[in-house]
Design an enzyme around this catalytic site. Structure first.
Site, PDB file in Angstrom:
ATOM      1  N   LYS A 248       2.003   7.739  -0.413  1.00  0.00           N
ATOM      2  CA  LYS A 248       3.059   7.207   0.427  1.00  0.00           C
ATOM      3  C   LYS A 248       4.407   7.848   0.097  1.00  0.00           C
ATOM      4  O   LYS A 248       5.183   8.194   0.980  1.00  0.00           O
ATOM      5  CB  LYS A 248       3.126   5.691   0.229  1.00  0.00           C
ATOM      6  CG  LYS A 248       3.809   5.005   1.371  1.00  0.00           C
ATOM      7  CD  LYS A 248       3.458   3.543   1.395  1.00  0.00           C
ATOM      8  CE  LYS A 248       4.387   2.871   2.393  1.00  0.00           C
ATOM      9  NZ  LYS A 248       3.908   1.605   2.884  1.00  0.00           N
TER      10      LYS A 248
ATOM     11  N   LYS B 208      -1.358  15.485  -3.658  1.00  0.00           N
ATOM     12  CA  LYS B 208      -2.217  14.331  -3.423  1.00  0.00           C
ATOM     13  C   LYS B 208      -1.629  13.450  -2.324  1.00  0.00           C
ATOM     14  O   LYS B 208      -0.409  13.293  -2.245  1.00  0.00           O
ATOM     15  CB  LYS B 208      -2.304  13.554  -4.744  1.00  0.00           C
ATOM     16  CG  LYS B 208      -3.230  12.369  -4.722  1.00  0.00           C
ATOM     17  CD  LYS B 208      -3.273  11.726  -6.102  1.00  0.00           C
ATOM     18  CE  LYS B 208      -3.785  10.298  -5.987  1.00  0.00           C
ATOM     19  NZ  LYS B 208      -3.739   9.573  -7.245  1.00  0.00           N
TER      20      LYS B 208
ATOM     21  N   LYS C 283       7.082   6.749 -15.148  1.00  0.00           N
ATOM     22  CA  LYS C 283       7.859   5.794 -14.344  1.00  0.00           C
ATOM     23  C   LYS C 283       9.219   5.531 -14.978  1.00  0.00           C
ATOM     24  O   LYS C 283      10.213   5.399 -14.269  1.00  0.00           O
ATOM     25  CB  LYS C 283       7.102   4.476 -14.195  1.00  0.00           C
ATOM     26  CG  LYS C 283       5.902   4.569 -13.262  1.00  0.00           C
ATOM     27  CD  LYS C 283       5.307   3.190 -13.042  1.00  0.00           C
ATOM     28  CE  LYS C 283       4.025   3.252 -12.229  1.00  0.00           C
ATOM     29  NZ  LYS C 283       3.387   1.939 -12.125  1.00  0.00           N
TER      30      LYS C 283
END
Ligand code: TRP
Length: 326
Positions: A196, A193, A111
């Site tokens: 969103k 996978k 991240k």
């Protein structure tokens, strides 16, 4: 009966990957254990976000969870920011968490790479997660593989706090992951996978027409080019979805028809749509009812926060007492 805690980020509407991978299992666990499920909006603010969007996504997530079968009579559902003890314990745990452990977290590194500037909250994310779990002294945490490292850190934090502040018997149990058995659900592109951010999802609350618009062009067995080519079910993402949504006899029939070229992919997808509708229509209907009466969801979340606060307050009293803070 052991206590279970799990959290989910308020990403808005659940998609069928989240549903099959996590929430469907939560709905089962609520019949076997004491369960606490939390919409973790404080985790969501560790990366840039829009306040109005966060508010509506939190709401949508609550509706999705309840519609998907979490029953407020059988489990506790609440929003993290409504129980201030989560942040209080987070601070306390910050003081027993080695910096090096945080810097080693794979999710932090991933991240952080995507951010222009990295805030301290992102580094401390797994400490807040440890606080979520240990505030309720939960022993089992249903999560996916990607959370195993965070759970290890939660155990490490429990151990360190216990070593320093538990006189005889360890106050905090070491929480164990309860790995969800479902295979991971791939997106409609069949490549990555379902998520969103990849834009390859089917929403849990989408209606059949819109599901069909996504299924029709969805990736199948890449080697099956013509209608007359026999397919290989095991490599086909649509077949994986059949396994998740269709009855065992249907799954067998589908495999047979595919591998003998009895059906084309569209035939197979029509059957899948029917199976999906059977499971998802009632969920969508419950969501519609919940949206028609927003006070009901408010009340469920309020009662959930009240119950959680009582447990959390008890833990914080013990923690502060042992730490010389009260
Ligand atoms: N980090 C988890 C995730 O991204 C969400 C989460 C926050 C969580 N707190 C938790 C999961 C506590 C389990 C227990 O999926």
């Amino acid at each position: 009966m052991s206590r279970i805690f799990s959290g989910i980020q308020p990403s808005g509407e659940l998609h069928i990957g989240n549903y099959l991978g996590a929430v469907k299992n939560w709905a089962k666990l609520q019949h076997q254990h004491e369960c606490i499920f939390c919409i973790v909006n404080l985790h969501a603010i560790t990366v840039p976000y829009e306040p109005a969007e966060l508010r509506s996504r939190t709401r949508e997530m609550a509706v999705s969870l309840l519609a998907a079968g979490l029953d407020p009579e059988r489990c506790t559902v609440f929003v993290q920011s409504m129980v201030p003890q989560h942040t209080e314990l987070n601070w306390i745990f910050n003081t027993v968490t080695p910096l090096g452990e945080l810097e080693r977290q794979t999710q932090f590194k991933e991240k952080a790479q995507r951010q222009e500037s990295v805030m301290a909250g992102l580094l401390s994310y797994p400490v807040l997660q440890a606080a979520d779990i240990l505030l309720y002294r939960a022993e089992l945490v249903p999560v996916g593989e990607d959370q195993v490292q965070h759970l290890e850190l939660s155990r490490e934090i429990a151990r360190r706090w216990n070593a320093r502040f538990s006189a005889q018997q360890d106050y905090f149990p070491e929480p164990k992951p309860l790995l969800t058995v479902t295979r991971r659900i791939m997106g409609l592109d069949g490549q990555s996978k379902m998520s969103k951010s990849m834009g390859n999802t089917i929403g849990l609350l989408e209606d059949s027409n819109s599901i069909w618009d996504k299924l029709r062009p969805a990736m199948t067995d890449p080697k099956r080019v013509r209608r007359t080519d026999p397919g290989t079910p095991e490599v086909c993402n649509i077949y994986q979805l059949h396994k998740a949504f269709s009855a065992p006899a249907t799954v067998e029939h589908v495999a047979e028809q595919c591998s003998t070229a009895g059906w084309g992919c569209i035939d197979c997808k029509k059957v899948l749509l029917e199976s999906m509708s059977g499971e998802l229509n009632p969920i969508r209907e419950r969501a519609t009812e919940l949206r028609a009466n927003p006070g009901r969801t408010d009340e469920i979340l309020r009662a959930g926060a009240e119950h959680s606060s009582a447990l959390a307050g008890e833990t914080m009293r013990e923690v502060k007492e042992r730490m010389g803070l009260a």
